[in-house]
Scaffold this motif. Structure first.
Motif, PDB file in Angstrom:
ATOM      1  N   TYR A   1       0.826  -1.217   0.000  1.00 30.80           N
ATOM      2  CA  TYR A   1       0.000   0.000   0.000  1.00 30.80           C
ATOM      3  C   TYR A   1       0.859   1.265   0.000  1.00 30.80           C
ATOM      4  N   ARG A   2       2.000   1.181   0.701  1.00 35.58           N
ATOM      5  CA  ARG A   2       2.837   2.384   0.810  1.00 35.58           C
ATOM      6  C   ARG A   2       3.410   2.823  -0.542  1.00 35.58           C
ATOM      7  N   THR A   3       3.460   1.872  -1.501  1.00 33.18           N
ATOM      8  CA  THR A   3       3.951   2.228  -2.840  1.00 33.18           C
ATOM      9  C   THR A   3       2.990   3.184  -3.531  1.00 33.18           C
ATOM     10  N   TYR A   4       1.676   2.972  -3.296  1.00 26.12           N
ATOM     11  CA  TYR A   4       0.682   3.819  -3.944  1.00 26.12           C
ATOM     12  C   TYR A   4       0.663   5.239  -3.374  1.00 26.12           C
ATOM     13  N   VAL A   5       0.876   5.362  -2.066  1.00 31.14           N
ATOM     14  CA  VAL A   5       0.766   6.680  -1.409  1.00 31.14           C
ATOM     15  C   VAL A   5       2.113   7.389  -1.312  1.00 31.14           C
TER      16      VAL A   5
ATOM     17  N   GLY B   1       4.970   9.724  -1.834  1.00 32.37           N
ATOM     18  CA  GLY B   1       5.117  11.041  -2.437  1.00 32.37           C
ATOM     19  C   GLY B   1       3.855  11.870  -2.480  1.00 32.37           C
ATOM     20  N   ARG B   2       2.708  11.298  -2.049  1.00 33.41           N
ATOM     21  CA  ARG B   2       1.452  12.049  -2.110  1.00 33.41           C
ATOM     22  C   ARG B   2       1.445  13.219  -1.117  1.00 33.41           C
ATOM     23  N   THR B   3       2.078  13.032   0.020  1.00 29.24           N
ATOM     24  CA  THR B   3       2.026  14.043   1.081  1.00 29.24           C
ATOM     25  C   THR B   3       3.213  15.014   1.025  1.00 29.24           C
TER      26      THR B   3
END
Length: 490
Positions: free
Chosen positions: A305-309, A311-313
């Motif tokens: 899951y952390r791969t998808y999020v 750099g989002r923040t």
């Protein structure tokens, strides 16, 4: 991979039990074998026949089995026993077709003595005998909707529908070839007959009207079968093929090939097993391949899951230079067709109900663009009755809207020029032309009335303006006089 079992003679009937575990009865030579779904050897055998046995059929509850025989007698068996419970004697020749009516207490039969009989199970007596066929009766079936109705097919090329409450048949259908198999749809409204190279579907509720005639086999069709949902019809033939038809379009959707001519076939109640009996005594069983589950492997391959999020923040700093990703512009279907210069298809795309009804401005805009390109006439030409009707309906409805009128008047002129030679050939198109004429006539009358009203209003406004000017002049003159008088007095 199909399983093959060798029987003692040609397999003339296969019938699945309607209750779990869905064992099936195979009639071959002078024996009836009961097989389990995956068994290679029979789990039970009924062999109390002096000569050949025919058409072993289960009752709806799966407890009883009835079979005809070469010597003309009909035997009723309990699945859990071995000796016959009842024997019905009345036919003088071989009985090739037997079955239960849907009330479970009566049996129908058809024999080589040309007769179709009805029997009472509790008393073991004959209820009624019909001698209407003029040749061997070789197939039959009972209605699942009406407990008094059963059907027989004969080598005299006819299929007859009998009602136990009457003394003669209530319907006769001419198949055209010796009838080898008949089948009723679960609803009881459609009848399928097979004979010669033909499979024919008849509407019973319309008095036996022929709906469709299928000629996909090149030898005699010997057996028919429906799947559990009634969406697939199967037919087996001496040409070694099993054809599978869709019952919505009656097109062949699949086909099986076998080594020898096919005499019988059956499909399990869950559509998981197809069993075919052949003239050389071989029983061919095919099982549906179980669906492989790949969920476990998919889970392993999926990224965390952390791969998808990732750099989002992230918040950009003051010295960072942000590059925005350009958004991909998705063109509509009609835009793509216009880009590829497919004028007629672009016009079809904007005449689809969602665009035509909810965004008519898009339809008119595409028509205007086609007119600008000089391809509107070719896009409107060469259409069938339904498409011309659609175009005229749209034009007649929208031509009176002021924002569309300039474009749609041009479209209406072109349609009239193109399709003037075919006026009078289609009542639908003629009606739409009359509607268009009526709509334009009403709009012209309406415009004339508006012009009259506008003329009246111009006259009124002109009168009002003149009076107002006079009134102002009077005020001005009065004011000037007063001023002069005041100055003189001073």
């Amino acid at each position: 991979t199909p399983v093959q079992i060798k029987e003692f003679g040609a397999v003339n009937k296969i019938d699945f039990s309607p209750v779990p575990p869905y064992n099936y009865a195979v009639t071959a030579s002078s024996r009836i074998h009961i097989y389990g779904r995956y068994s290679q050897e029979p789990i039970k055998t009924f062999s109390r026949f002096k000569d050949a046995a025919y058409c072993a059929t289960h009752r709806d509850d799966g407890n009883l089995l009835v079979a005809g025989s070469e010597e003309g007698s009909i035997r009723l068996f309990d699945i859990s026993g071995r000796a016959p419970l009842r024997q019905f004697d009345g036919h003088t020749k071989a009985v090739h077709v037997v079955g239960f009516l849907s009330d479970k207490y009566r049996i129908f039969s058809g024999g080589d003595d040309y007769s179709s009989n009805l029997w009472d199970i509790p008393s073991g007596t004959e209820i009624v005998s019909y001698s209407e066929h003029t040749d061997y009766v070789r197939c039959g079936c009972a209605s699942k909707v009406n407990a008094d109705v059963f059907i027989t097919g004969s080598y005299d090329h006819t299929v007859k529908l009998f009602d136990a409450r009457t003394k003669s048949s209530v319907m006769t259908i001419e198949h055209g070839q010796p009838v080898e198999s008949v089948l009723l749809f679960p609803s009881g409204g459609l009848l399928v007959s097979a004979g010669g190279r033909y499979v024919k579907v008849w509407d019973v509720l319309k008095g036996g009207q022929l709906l469709v005639s299928l000629k996909n086999h090149h030898k005699t069709v010997t057996c028919l079968c429906l799947n559990s949902s009634g969406q697939r019809l199967l037919s087996g033939s001496l040409d070694r093929h099993v054809k599978i038809y869709s019952t919505t379009s009656y097109k062949v959707v699949h086909s099986f090939n076998y080594a020898t001519s096919i005499l019988s076939l059956a499909l399990s109640p869950e559509d998981e097993t197809i069993v075919v009996g052949m003239t050389n005594g071989v029983l061919n069983i095919k099982h549906r391949k179980p669906e492989e589950r790949k969920e476990t492997s998919r889970k392993k391959n999926q990224p965390a899951y952390r791969t998808y999020v990732k750099g989002r923040t992230y918040m950009p700093k003051q010295e960072d230079f942000c590059v925005s990703k350009p958004l991909k512009r998705v063109l509509r279907k009609y835009d793509k067709l216009l880009k590829s210069f497919q004028s007629s298809k672009a016009l079809d795309a904007v005449l689809e109900p969602p665009i035509r009804l909810h965004t008519p401005e898009v339809t008119v805009a595409v028509m205007q663009e086609l007119h600008r390109r000089g391809t509107l006439r070719s896009a409107l030409a060469g259409r069938d009755e339904k498409q011309v009707n659609l175009l005229l309906t749209f034009v007649a409805r929208r031509v009176i809207e002021p924002r569309f009128t300039p474009v749609l008047v041009t479209v209406a002129d072109m349609i009239t020029d193109i399709y003037q030679p075919v006026v009078g050939q289609s009542a639908i198109v003629d009606r739409q032309f009359l509607r268009l004429q009526e709509a334009i006539g009403k709009e012209i009358d309406y415009q004339e009335e508006l012009l009259e009203v506008l003329g009246m209003m111009d006259t009124l406004f002109a009168t009002f303006t003149k009076k107002r000017a006079t009134y102002l002049e009077e005020n001005k003159s009065n004011g000037l006089t007063e001023t002069i008088e005041t100055n003189t007095n001073n």
